[in-house]
Design a protein around this motif. Structure first.
Motif, PDB file in Angstrom:
ATOM      1  N   GLU A   1       0.855  -1.192   0.000  1.00  0.00           N
ATOM      2  CA  GLU A   1       0.000   0.000   0.000  1.00  0.00           C
ATOM      3  C   GLU A   1       0.891   1.241   0.000  1.00  0.00           C
ATOM      4  OE1 GLU A   1      -2.582   1.929   3.422  1.00  0.00           O
ATOM      5  OE2 GLU A   1      -3.567   0.117   2.657  1.00  0.00           O
ATOM      6  N   ILE A   2       0.708   2.101  -1.012  1.00  0.00           N
ATOM      7  CA  ILE A   2       1.579   3.272  -1.197  1.00  0.00           C
ATOM      8  C   ILE A   2       0.742   4.544  -1.068  1.00  0.00           C
ATOM      9  CG2 ILE A   2       3.131   4.463  -2.782  1.00  0.00           C
ATOM     10  CD1 ILE A   2       3.702   1.708  -4.045  1.00  0.00           C
ATOM     11  N   GLU A   3       1.208   5.472  -0.239  1.00  0.00           N
ATOM     12  CA  GLU A   3       0.545   6.765  -0.051  1.00  0.00           C
ATOM     13  C   GLU A   3       1.513   7.874  -0.448  1.00  0.00           C
ATOM     14  OE1 GLU A   3      -1.323   9.511   3.535  1.00  0.00           O
ATOM     15  OE2 GLU A   3      -0.970   7.374   3.875  1.00  0.00           O
ATOM     16  N   THR A   4       1.134   8.648  -1.476  1.00  0.00           N
ATOM     17  CA  THR A   4       1.967   9.755  -1.948  1.00  0.00           C
ATOM     18  C   THR A   4       1.201  11.061  -1.803  1.00  0.00           C
ATOM     19  OG1 THR A   4       1.196   9.452  -4.230  1.00  0.00           O
ATOM     20  CG2 THR A   4       3.170   8.248  -3.566  1.00  0.00           C
ATOM     21  N   GLU A   5       1.822  12.140  -2.291  1.00  0.00           N
ATOM     22  CA  GLU A   5       1.171  13.439  -2.191  1.00  0.00           C
ATOM     23  C   GLU A   5       0.642  13.876  -3.548  1.00  0.00           C
ATOM     24  OE1 GLU A   5       4.190  15.793  -0.261  1.00  0.00           O
ATOM     25  OE2 GLU A   5       3.498  15.189   1.745  1.00  0.00           O
ATOM     26  N   LYS A   6       1.107  14.996  -4.075  1.00  0.00           N
ATOM     27  CA  LYS A   6       0.465  15.599  -5.239  1.00  0.00           C
ATOM     28  C   LYS A   6       1.077  15.190  -6.573  1.00  0.00           C
ATOM     29  CE  LYS A   6      -1.175  20.106  -6.824  1.00  0.00           C
ATOM     30  NZ  LYS A   6      -1.194  21.555  -6.552  1.00  0.00           N
ATOM     31  N   TYR A   7       2.398  15.231  -6.665  1.00  0.00           N
ATOM     32  CA  TYR A   7       3.041  15.075  -7.963  1.00  0.00           C
ATOM     33  C   TYR A   7       3.598  13.671  -8.220  1.00  0.00           C
ATOM     34  CZ  TYR A   7       2.770  20.164  -7.825  1.00  0.00           C
ATOM     35  OH  TYR A   7       2.305  21.432  -7.739  1.00  0.00           O
ATOM     36  N   LEU A   8       4.089  13.021  -7.199  1.00  0.00           N
ATOM     37  CA  LEU A   8       4.658  11.687  -7.363  1.00  0.00           C
ATOM     38  C   LEU A   8       3.542  10.642  -7.291  1.00  0.00           C
ATOM     39  CD1 LEU A   8       7.342  10.112  -7.621  1.00  0.00           C
ATOM     40  CD2 LEU A   8       7.359   9.940  -5.133  1.00  0.00           C
ATOM     41  N   SER A   9       3.405   9.832  -8.337  1.00  0.00           N
ATOM     42  CA  SER A   9       2.321   8.853  -8.389  1.00  0.00           C
ATOM     43  C   SER A   9       2.725   7.544  -7.716  1.00  0.00           C
ATOM     44  CB  SER A   9       1.932   8.574  -9.844  1.00  0.00           C
ATOM     45  OG  SER A   9       2.968   7.891 -10.505  1.00  0.00           O
ATOM     46  N   PRO A  10       1.771   6.798  -7.132  1.00  0.00           N
ATOM     47  CA  PRO A  10       2.078   5.487  -6.550  1.00  0.00           C
ATOM     48  C   PRO A  10       2.687   4.515  -7.561  1.00  0.00           C
ATOM     49  CG  PRO A  10      -0.092   6.229  -5.854  1.00  0.00           C
ATOM     50  CD  PRO A  10       0.385   7.194  -6.892  1.00  0.00           C
ATOM     51  N   TYR A  11       2.340   4.686  -8.853  1.00  0.00           N
ATOM     52  CA  TYR A  11       2.896   3.809  -9.893  1.00  0.00           C
ATOM     53  C   TYR A  11       4.412   3.953  -9.974  1.00  0.00           C
ATOM     54  CZ  TYR A  11       4.074   2.089 -14.537  1.00  0.00           C
ATOM     55  OH  TYR A  11       4.663   1.434 -15.594  1.00  0.00           O
ATOM     56  N   GLU A  12       4.900   5.222  -9.892  1.00  0.00           N
ATOM     57  CA  GLU A  12       6.343   5.446  -9.961  1.00  0.00           C
ATOM     58  C   GLU A  12       7.063   4.816  -8.771  1.00  0.00           C
ATOM     59  OE1 GLU A  12       7.539   9.534 -11.520  1.00  0.00           O
ATOM     60  OE2 GLU A  12       5.466   9.870 -10.907  1.00  0.00           O
ATOM     61  N   VAL A  13       6.465   4.961  -7.575  1.00  0.00           N
ATOM     62  CA  VAL A  13       7.059   4.381  -6.370  1.00  0.00           C
ATOM     63  C   VAL A  13       7.071   2.861  -6.483  1.00  0.00           C
ATOM     64  CG1 VAL A  13       6.888   4.187  -3.860  1.00  0.00           C
ATOM     65  CG2 VAL A  13       6.343   6.355  -4.982  1.00  0.00           C
ATOM     66  N   ARG A  14       5.947   2.284  -6.950  1.00  0.00           N
ATOM     67  CA  ARG A  14       5.857   0.823  -7.082  1.00  0.00           C
ATOM     68  C   ARG A  14       6.887   0.300  -8.083  1.00  0.00           C
ATOM     69  NH1 ARG A  14       1.675  -1.951  -5.219  1.00  0.00           N
ATOM     70  NH2 ARG A  14       0.388  -0.059  -5.176  1.00  0.00           N
ATOM     71  N   LYS A  15       7.094   1.046  -9.176  1.00  0.00           N
ATOM     72  CA  LYS A  15       8.073   0.635 -10.185  1.00  0.00           C
ATOM     73  C   LYS A  15       9.488   0.663  -9.600  1.00  0.00           C
ATOM     74  CE  LYS A  15       9.386   1.541 -14.967  1.00  0.00           C
ATOM     75  NZ  LYS A  15       9.222   2.444 -16.140  1.00  0.00           N
TER      76      LYS A  15
END
Length: 374
Positions: A112-126
């Motif tokens: 489970e990924i929680e980000t803010e405005k500009y960084l998407s969870p997809y980028e973090v997951r990748k």
């Protein structure tokens, strides 16, 4: 056969119901089935004990005599072994289930990924997948400290927290934000009037007020000049302030006070038809039954429908004062919807002219509002 052997195989007590119970007992005896403790329950029902080995003979005899069988009790090692096997199977299944649950809990099954405005969870997951962190990985192969350390190397991540809760990994990311660029507004503008009005109050923050309470201004007139100071010692500045004035909104309306109108009687007729090669084929036709009517067409995909509503003429006569009051309120509500929220209606001026059966109404609303245009 010995008693011990019978107990090992198992004995059952059965209740047999048929028209002639003696017949099924005779059939069993002829097959060599040992029957014990035969008891008659009623005229069509008997109870007795037989070995579990002979139950198939009982079923065959019951089928031949159209009888019903009900087992009332069981005894013997056969049933004890069956019960023990059942309990052992349940216990083994429970242990296997617990072992499987424990083994499955040693894996991470969701992230489970929680980000803010500009960084998407997809980028973090990748990026996590590049680090080898994905659903299905073992917990012992995952270090939250290493994940946090590696993720902080990214330029767009300022802070990260990774935690494992049960079979879920929760990741919260705070983005690195650049400080906002503050642009200074150095534009110099006069404040002018956006509409005609009579000045009530003037509030000046900077600049010089050109008007005062009681002055009449036109649209486009300068209200506050972008200049400050005394004669000979003035300097240019940004004009800031508000000018509150009385403004005027005029409405005209014509109302008929006396005459006739048409209203529905409640009667209606339907007409149905279909189009075939550009021509109407009527399924149900309206035969001009109403002298006055209004029609509404319902265009279906295949069958078209027209509904005719009968109308009747009625005479009416309205009270002049009531009409003026109601019309003024309607115009006022209409104006309130159009005005900014900080405006206030102070008064209204009503002019009327009666021509035959009609009333021509002229309503002027006096409104207090900010007329400054910056």
């Amino acid at each position: 056969m010995s008693k011990a052997s019978n107990n090992y195989k198992g004995t059952i007590e059965v209740e047999v119901q048929c028209l002639i119970p003696e017949r099924i007992i005779n059939l069993l005896w002829n097959k060599g089935v040992i029957i014990k403790n035969v008891r008659k329950v009623n005229i069509s029902t008997v109870r007795f004990y037989i070995s579990i080995r002979d139950y198939k003979h009982l079923e065959e005899s019951a089928k031949a005599t159209n009888s019903k069988i009900r087992i009332t009790s069981r005894s013997g090692m056969h049933f004890i072994i069956m019960k023990v096997k059942r309990y052992l199977s349940f216990a083994a299944g429970s242990v296997l289930f617990l072992v499987l649950i424990y083994y499955m809990s040693t894996f991470i099954w969701s992230i489970e990924i929680e980000t803010e405005k500009y960084l998407s969870p997809y980028e973090v997951r990748k990026y996590l997948m590049d680090l080898g962190v994905r659903p299905g990985i073992k917990k012992k192969d995952t270090s939250v400290a290493r994940i946090e350390e590696e993720m902080k190397k990214r330029e767009d991540i300022m802070w990260i927290r990774a935690r494992v809760e049960g079979s879920k990994m929760k990741i919260k990311v705070a983005e690195r934000k650049s400080p906002p660029i503050i642009e200074e507004d150095n534009s110099i503008n006069n404040i002018i009037s956006k509409m005609d009005g009579e000045v009530i109050r003037v509030y000046t923050v900077s600049g010089t007020a050109i008007v005062k309470p009681g002055d009449l201004v036109k649209k486009g007139d300068i209200l506050i000049n972008a200049e400050q100071g005394k004669e000979g010692a003035t300097y240019i500045t940004k004009a800031e302030g508000d000018v509150i004035a009385k403004t005027f909104y005029e409405f005209n309306k014509s109302i008929k006070l006396k005459g006739t109108l048409k209203e529905p009687t409640g009667n209606m007729k339907e007409e149905r038809y279909i189009y075939i090669y550009g021509k109407k084929l009527y399924l149900k036709k309206y035969n001009n039954e109403y002298k006055n009517y209004k029609s509404i067409e319902d265009s279906g995909k295949f069958i078209k429908k027209v509904i005719y509503y009968e109308l009747k003429e009625i005479n009416f006569e309205k009270d002049e004062n009531q009409v003026i009051k109601q019309s003024t309120e309607e115009l006022k509500e209409q104006l309130i919807k159009e005005l900014p929220i900080d405006c206030k209606i102070l008064d209204s001026i009503i002019n009327k002219e009666k021509i035959e059966d009609a009333l021509n109404l002229n309503v002027i609303f006096i409104v207090e509002q900010n007329i400054s245009l910056k």
